[in-house]
Design a protein around this motif. Sequence first.
Motif, mmCIF file in Angstrom:
data_model
loop_
_atom_site.group_PDB
_atom_site.id
_atom_site.type_symbol
_atom_site.label_atom_id
_atom_site.label_comp_id
_atom_site.label_asym_id
_atom_site.label_seq_id
_atom_site.Cartn_x
_atom_site.Cartn_y
_atom_site.Cartn_z
ATOM 1 N N ARG A 130 -13.960 -93.752 70.937
ATOM 2 C CA ARG A 130 -13.086 -92.586 70.873
ATOM 3 C C ARG A 130 -12.127 -92.498 72.060
ATOM 4 O O ARG A 130 -10.915 -92.304 71.895
ATOM 5 C CB ARG A 130 -13.952 -91.325 70.799
ATOM 6 C CG ARG A 130 -13.273 -90.115 70.209
ATOM 7 C CD ARG A 130 -14.211 -88.921 70.248
ATOM 8 N NE ARG A 130 -15.464 -89.200 69.574
ATOM 9 C CZ ARG A 130 -16.620 -88.623 69.889
ATOM 10 N NH1 ARG A 130 -16.677 -87.753 70.865
ATOM 11 N NH2 ARG A 130 -17.715 -88.917 69.215
ATOM 12 N N ASN B 116 -13.130 -85.395 72.325
ATOM 13 C CA ASN B 116 -14.155 -84.457 71.869
ATOM 14 C C ASN B 116 -13.595 -83.463 70.865
ATOM 15 O O ASN B 116 -14.314 -83.013 69.952
ATOM 16 C CB ASN B 116 -14.766 -83.726 73.063
ATOM 17 C CG ASN B 116 -15.615 -84.648 73.921
ATOM 18 O OD1 ASN B 116 -16.066 -85.704 73.463
ATOM 19 N ND2 ASN B 116 -15.832 -84.275 75.178
ATOM 20 N N ASN C 56 -13.690 -85.088 67.608
ATOM 21 C CA ASN C 56 -15.038 -85.120 67.045
ATOM 22 C C ASN C 56 -15.394 -83.787 66.389
ATOM 23 O O ASN C 56 -16.056 -83.761 65.342
ATOM 24 C CB ASN C 56 -16.049 -85.460 68.139
ATOM 25 C CG ASN C 56 -17.371 -85.931 67.561
ATOM 26 O OD1 ASN C 56 -17.398 -86.833 66.737
ATOM 27 N ND2 ASN C 56 -18.460 -85.310 67.982
ATOM 28 N N ASN D 286 -11.159 -87.543 77.577
ATOM 29 C CA ASN D 286 -12.421 -87.180 76.930
ATOM 30 C C ASN D 286 -12.331 -85.855 76.187
ATOM 31 O O ASN D 286 -12.948 -85.691 75.135
ATOM 32 C CB ASN D 286 -13.534 -87.127 77.978
ATOM 33 C CG ASN D 286 -14.016 -88.504 78.378
ATOM 34 O OD1 ASN D 286 -14.755 -89.147 77.650
ATOM 35 N ND2 ASN D 286 -13.582 -88.974 79.543
ATOM 36 N N PRO E 148 -13.636 -79.496 74.276
ATOM 37 C CA PRO E 148 -12.562 -80.007 73.415
ATOM 38 C C PRO E 148 -11.191 -79.409 73.723
ATOM 39 O O PRO E 148 -10.181 -79.937 73.266
ATOM 40 C CB PRO E 148 -13.028 -79.642 72.001
ATOM 41 C CG PRO E 148 -14.041 -78.569 72.182
ATOM 42 C CD PRO E 148 -14.691 -78.823 73.503
ATOM 43 N N ASP F 186 -18.420 -85.069 78.837
ATOM 44 C CA ASP F 186 -18.846 -83.749 78.359
ATOM 45 C C ASP F 186 -17.755 -82.693 78.473
ATOM 46 O O ASP F 186 -18.024 -81.496 78.365
ATOM 47 C CB ASP F 186 -20.090 -83.296 79.132
ATOM 48 C CG ASP F 186 -21.275 -84.221 78.905
ATOM 49 O OD1 ASP F 186 -21.447 -84.673 77.754
ATOM 50 O OD2 ASP F 186 -22.017 -84.495 79.866
#
Length: 250
Positions: A67, A101, A104, A97, A91, A88
Motif C-alpha cells: 500500500r 490507511n 484501506n 501511511n 486515515p 498507524d
Amino acid sequence: MLGLPAHVTACLFDLDGVLTQTAKVHNAAWKQTFDDFLRRRAAATGEQFRPFDPGPDYNRYVDGKPRADGVRSFLASRGVVLPEGDPDDPPEADTVNGVGNRKNVVLLERIHQDGVEVYPGSVTYLKAAVEAGLRRAVVSASANCGPVVAAAGLEPLLEARVDGLVARAEGLRGKPHPDTFLAGAARLGVEPAHAAVFEDAQAGVAAGRAGGFGYVIGVDRVGQADELRAHGADIVVTDLGELLDGGSTT
C-alpha cells in the motif's frame, strides 16, 4: 492437465485479480482516495485537479504493490512528495501511511457493502491443483488477504498465506522484489525452481521472474498481455480455466 511444466510441484497465487475479483474494488478505492486527496490539494495550491486514472495509473503505479509503495509511486508521478509518517497514522493524515490507511478504510467499506466475488475458472483450477497433489499458497501485498480469502470461501483450497501483514512482520520487500513469493515457496517446502507464480500485475510478474521461479503465468484481466510478457511472464492467459481446457493463450 494443469498447463504446467512437469517440474512444477507448487502453485503460488496472487489474490486480487487472479483468484478474486477484488482488483476492481481496490482500483475503485484507490481512485476515491487519490481523487479526494488531489482535489483538496488543488483547492489549497491553485493547481489544476487531474483525477487518478483507473487504467494506466492503477496498472503502472499501484497494482500488486504494498500500500505505501503504491501511494509513494503514484504521487511521485504527479510531483507530490509526502512525509512517510507511521504505519498507524490516522486515515486523515496527509502522509504516505495516512493516505494508504484511508484507502484501506474505503476498501473495507466497499467489501462489506458488496462482498467478495471469485473467478469461477480460478476456483476450478484450484480444485484441480488439489486433486493433482500440487502444493498451494496465496501471496498478496494486501493486509486484508486473510479476511478476503475467508469471505471468498477459498481457505480449504490453500495451504499457506503470505500477505501484507506477514511482509511487515518479517521485513519482506514488496513486489517487484521476489521476497514474498520466496517466503511462500519456503512455507510450502519447495524450491523456487519447482514453483509456478500466477500474477495479474506487472510488478508481480516481475517478482516471479526475479525470484527464479520455474514458471510465471501472467493473467491478463485488463488487456496488458504485452506488458506482462515484457515483465517476465512465460505465458499469458485471460483466465486460469484456459490452462485446464487447452484453450489458446496470448
